[in-house]
Scaffold this motif. Structure first.
Motif, PDB file in Angstrom:
ATOM      1  N   ASP A 101       0.834  -1.208   0.000  1.00 11.50           N
ATOM      2  CA  ASP A 101       0.000   0.000   0.000  1.00 11.50           C
ATOM      3  C   ASP A 101       0.866   1.255   0.000  1.00 11.50           C
ATOM      4  O   ASP A 101       0.544   2.258  -0.646  1.00 11.50           O
ATOM      5  N   ALA A 102       1.994   1.189   0.727  1.00 14.66           N
ATOM      6  CA  ALA A 102       2.868   2.356   0.860  1.00 14.66           C
ATOM      7  C   ALA A 102       3.537   2.727  -0.453  1.00 14.66           C
ATOM      8  O   ALA A 102       3.961   3.880  -0.640  1.00 14.66           O
ATOM      9  N   LEU A 103       3.663   1.773  -1.387  1.00 13.75           N
ATOM     10  CA  LEU A 103       4.290   2.086  -2.673  1.00 13.75           C
ATOM     11  C   LEU A 103       3.467   3.100  -3.463  1.00 13.75           C
ATOM     12  O   LEU A 103       4.019   3.861  -4.272  1.00 13.75           O
ATOM     13  N   ARG A 104       2.175   3.132  -3.249  1.00 14.98           N
ATOM     14  CA  ARG A 104       1.355   4.167  -3.899  1.00 14.98           C
ATOM     15  C   ARG A 104       1.761   5.545  -3.402  1.00 14.98           C
ATOM     16  O   ARG A 104       1.827   6.517  -4.167  1.00 14.98           O
ATOM     17  N   GLU A 105       2.038   5.654  -2.110  1.00 17.04           N
ATOM     18  CA  GLU A 105       2.477   6.937  -1.550  1.00 17.04           C
ATOM     19  C   GLU A 105       3.839   7.326  -2.115  1.00 17.04           C
ATOM     20  O   GLU A 105       4.088   8.499  -2.442  1.00 17.04           O
ATOM     21  N   LEU A 106       4.735   6.347  -2.251  1.00 18.55           N
ATOM     22  CA  LEU A 106       6.052   6.615  -2.831  1.00 18.55           C
ATOM     23  C   LEU A 106       5.903   7.127  -4.262  1.00 18.55           C
ATOM     24  O   LEU A 106       6.593   8.084  -4.660  1.00 18.55           O
ATOM     25  N   TYR A 107       5.027   6.538  -5.027  1.00 17.93           N
ATOM     26  CA  TYR A 107       4.829   6.931  -6.423  1.00 17.93           C
ATOM     27  C   TYR A 107       4.340   8.378  -6.505  1.00 17.93           C
ATOM     28  O   TYR A 107       4.891   9.210  -7.241  1.00 17.93           O
ATOM     29  N   TRP A 108       3.314   8.704  -5.721  1.00 12.71           N
ATOM     30  CA  TRP A 108       2.751  10.050  -5.803  1.00 12.71           C
ATOM     31  C   TRP A 108       3.697  11.099  -5.211  1.00 12.71           C
ATOM     32  O   TRP A 108       3.744  12.243  -5.692  1.00 12.71           O
ATOM     33  N   TYR A 109       4.465  10.723  -4.218  1.00 11.89           N
ATOM     34  CA  TYR A 109       5.451  11.656  -3.664  1.00 11.89           C
ATOM     35  C   TYR A 109       6.537  11.933  -4.701  1.00 11.89           C
ATOM     36  O   TYR A 109       7.017  13.068  -4.837  1.00 11.89           O
ATOM     37  N   SER A 110       6.916  10.916  -5.463  1.00 12.44           N
ATOM     38  CA  SER A 110       7.912  11.094  -6.522  1.00 12.44           C
ATOM     39  C   SER A 110       7.396  12.047  -7.598  1.00 12.44           C
ATOM     40  O   SER A 110       8.136  12.931  -8.075  1.00 12.44           O
ATOM     41  N   LEU A 111       6.122  11.898  -7.988  1.00 13.64           N
ATOM     42  CA  LEU A 111       5.539  12.809  -8.970  1.00 13.64           C
ATOM     43  C   LEU A 111       5.486  14.237  -8.430  1.00 13.64           C
ATOM     44  O   LEU A 111       5.733  15.210  -9.170  1.00 13.64           O
ATOM     45  N   TYR A 112       5.187  14.358  -7.152  1.00 18.03           N
ATOM     46  CA  TYR A 112       5.144  15.685  -6.517  1.00 18.03           C
ATOM     47  C   TYR A 112       6.532  16.340  -6.538  1.00 18.03           C
ATOM     48  O   TYR A 112       6.672  17.516  -6.903  1.00 18.03           O
TER      49      TYR A 112
END
Length: 659
Positions: free
Chosen positions: A585-596
């Motif tokens: 689940d946390a990988l979704r947060e990593l992905y969106w933080y990277s885009l940010y």
């Protein structure tokens, strides 16, 4: 390779007689390891040599090696008979080991096209094997008529050539097909004629199959204790034969009988055993069946949410196989749960999407479709439509009851020498049949009245349900599958793509965007499994190479006005072992933080994100403040993030140095 097939009929024989090759294949089947030992001493050089090596690997269940060596054999210009034999083995490899029915059928059609005609016993035997495989493949796809046609042709040839083993296989196949379509009298007749042959040939596999189908017949007749005894005997035989998929199937049927007999704890234990075997064997078809049965168990316990989640897993897996009947069956089970949860719009939508041609369904699914459609029509106050659908369902049930009443399975059970009491089933007289029909029509009238009362009651309730299927259970199914598969396939790769359709939708509209994404969606099934989550497409691929290739194809399939972002995740380095669903689940947060971060650092347009770990598990994935932990990991150089080959971590460290 397709060009090479055009020349097969013009090629000369490789020098090995067909009868000699048949004898060698029997030797390989008996001791495949010996053939591989011969190949190590004297490397293969001819098409026949490579085929024998490929067949050895097939017998040892080494599917990749079987395809590799058989492809080499095809490049060495085999004659038409050998080429057909190679293609048949490839079809079996795709069908049995990969569960890829479409690919198997393609190979079978090529084999049938190039096989020479004639009454040569070897060629006739090969033609029967191809026909039997056609029957199996069409049955997997739910194309019962084509499966029947192939099995009937195979039986005619086997009878003509007095080939008892192939005659037995064809008879059992026809019995299975009739059983699936609730033609119990015809199924009984085929199994009855198969039993003496199986006993004469001492074919334990066939005897186990007859036990399994007798169990199914008794199950349809409501005699679940007798069904259970047959299923248990088939499971015992299949375990002795080391036939894992069939053993799993028998276990599922045992659990189903235990559930009907209110032995819920035993059923749970049996299902769990079948689930473990299916996961270990990576058997998608059996995994789907286990999830469906477990969902029925949860439904019996009135755990509607858990039942729905299990069915969503089954339905998602069913979308990855090419058998329409399996997709339709999981959809109908899911529709039933949606109705029980009063999510009527989702039930109707799924019923229309998943079963586009209900008339082509097997008998047992056609009845279920009619009954569910009638229930939905009544809930929508479409009384005439509900009545006609319910009438059709009851007529189908009456026809099946009349057929069932003609069956006397006890004599067959006695022939199998099972220690069970004999019961005599009496033929229903015309008067009894008439009484049964009158009773059913009265029941139908009472049911209509009950439906009216139920609808009146429901109309007083105002419960709003969402029109869309929620995504969370699908995401959870995806993560569970990923965890199971990743534990077995360490080279797997996780990929995410965001096509960016929201921005395009504002300009072009929903219909055009759906049209734009048709090709994109058609490519998703190349992954082992995938899920759509909040306009992100998460895919799990079997290798890094496949991940790169599929990512390239998906991005190229999108029109030029889409700015798609994507990322690939090195799972072992990021999460280490053991992984958990919360980690994923946390990988979704990593992905969106990277885009940010990419946006903050001025990067525009489509982004391709890559991650590099300088320490395994560079941050605490289950912390309450995950973004702060990700920030710390990047700042310390434990985790490096690149967007379009630009290091976001380096820029972040430079910015920190200037503070």
């Amino acid at each position: 390779m397709r060009i090479a097939f055009c020349f097969f009929l013009l090629l000369l024989s490789t020098g090995m007689e067909a009868s000699e090759l048949t004898e060698l294949l029997e030797q390989v089947k008996a001791n495949p390891q010996a053939q591989l030992a011969v190949q190590q001493k004297q490397p293969a050089s001819t098409a026949s040599d490579f085929f024998l090596v490929a067949y050895s690997h097939y017998a040892l269940r080494n599917k990749e090696a079987a395809l590799e060596f058989s492809n080499k054999a095809l490049t060495l210009e085999p004659d038409a008979e050998l080429a057909a034999r190679i293609l048949l083995m490839q079809a079996l490899t795709y069908g049995v080991f990969y569960r890829d029915t479409e690919q198997a059928l393609e190979k079978l059609k090529l084999a049938e096209a190039i096989l020479p005609t004639g009454n040569n016993p070897v060629l006739l035997a090969l033609r029967m094997d191809i026909l039997e495989s056609f029957s199996q493949a069409y049955n997997q796809q739910g194309k019962t008529e084509l499966a029947m046609k192939a099995a009937t042709e195979s039986l005619a040839l086997a009878t003509q050539t007095a080939d008892k083993q192939r005659q037995l296989d064809a008879i059992i196949m026809l019995g299975r097909l009739h059983l699936q379509n609730n033609h119990l009298t015809k199924a009984y007749q085929h199994f009855k004629s198969a039993l003496p042959l199986a006993s004469e040939l001492a074919d334990q596999q066939a005897i186990a199959s007859i036990h399994m189908r007798l169990g199914m017949a008794y199950q349809k007749l409501g005699q679940h204790e007798r069904a259970l005894q047959h299923f248990e005997e088939s499971a015992r035989l299949y375990q002795q034969l080391d036939s894992l998929s069939s053993q799993i199937n028998a276990l599922i049927n045992i659990g189903d009988s235990q559930l009907v007999l209110n032995q819920t704890d035993k059923a749970q234990t049996t299902y769990n055993k079948a689930l473990k075997l299916a996961l270990d064997n990576q058997d998608l078809h059996m995994l789907i069946s286990v999830y469906v049965s477990l969902s029925e168990l949860e439904l019996e316990r009135n755990n509607l949410d858990q039942s729905e989640q299990l069915l969503l897993k089954a339905h998602q897996l069913a979308s990855q196989v090419s058998a329409q009947s399996i997709k339709s069956e999981t959809a109908l089970f899911l529709v039933n749960v949606f109705i029980k949860k009063q999510n009527f719009s989702a039930a109707k939508q799924l019923l229309n999407e998943a079963v586009p041609q209900p008339d082509e369904l097997p008998g047992y699914l056609k009845y279920k479709h009619l009954a569910l459609s009638a229930e939905l029509a009544a809930l929508e106050q479409k009384w005439q439509q509900a009545y006609l659908l319910e009438k059709s369902a009851n007529q189908l049930e009456i026809a099946q009851l009349n057929d069932d009443s003609k069956i006397q399975l006890d004599s067959l059970q006695s022939s199998l020498e099972l220690q069970m009491q004999q019961e005599k089933q009496q033929q229903m007289s015309k008067e009894q049949q008439s009484q049964l029909q009158q009773w059913l029509f009265i029941s139908l009238a009472l049911l209509a009245i009950t439906l009216l009362a139920l609808l009146f009651f429901l109309s007083k309730q105002k419960k709003n349900r969402s029109n869309k299927l929620i995504q969370q259970p699908q995401w959870r199914s995806f993560t569970e599958l990923l965890l199971h598969h990743h534990g077995l396939k360490t080279q797997g790769k996780l990929l995410v793509i965001s096509p960016g359709q929201t921005t395009v939708m504002l300009k072009k509209g929903v219909q055009q965007v759906n049209s734009d994404l048709i090709q994109f969606r058609s490519l998703l099934d190349q992954a082992l499994f995938w899920v759509e989550q909040d306009q992100e497409f998460w895919l799990y691929c079997e290798s890094e190479q496949q991940s790169r290739d599929l990512q390239h194809q998906l991005l190229r399939s999108l029109p030029s006005d889409y700015q798609a972002d994507c990322a690939a995740f090195p799972l072992h380095a990021l999460l280490s072992e053991p992984m958990s669903e919360k980690d994923l689940d946390a990988l979704r947060e990593l992905y969106w933080y990277s885009l940010y971060l990419a946006q903050q650092q001025g990067l525009q347009g489509a982004l391709q994100i890559h991650y590099y770990c300088h320490q395994n598990r560079p941050c605490s994935w289950q912390t309450d403040n995950l973004r702060q932990d990700l920030f710390n990991a990047m700042s310390l150089g434990l985790l490096e993030v690149h967007a379009n080959d630009i290091s976001l971590s380096d820029k972040l460290q430079q910015q920190l140095a200037q503070i």
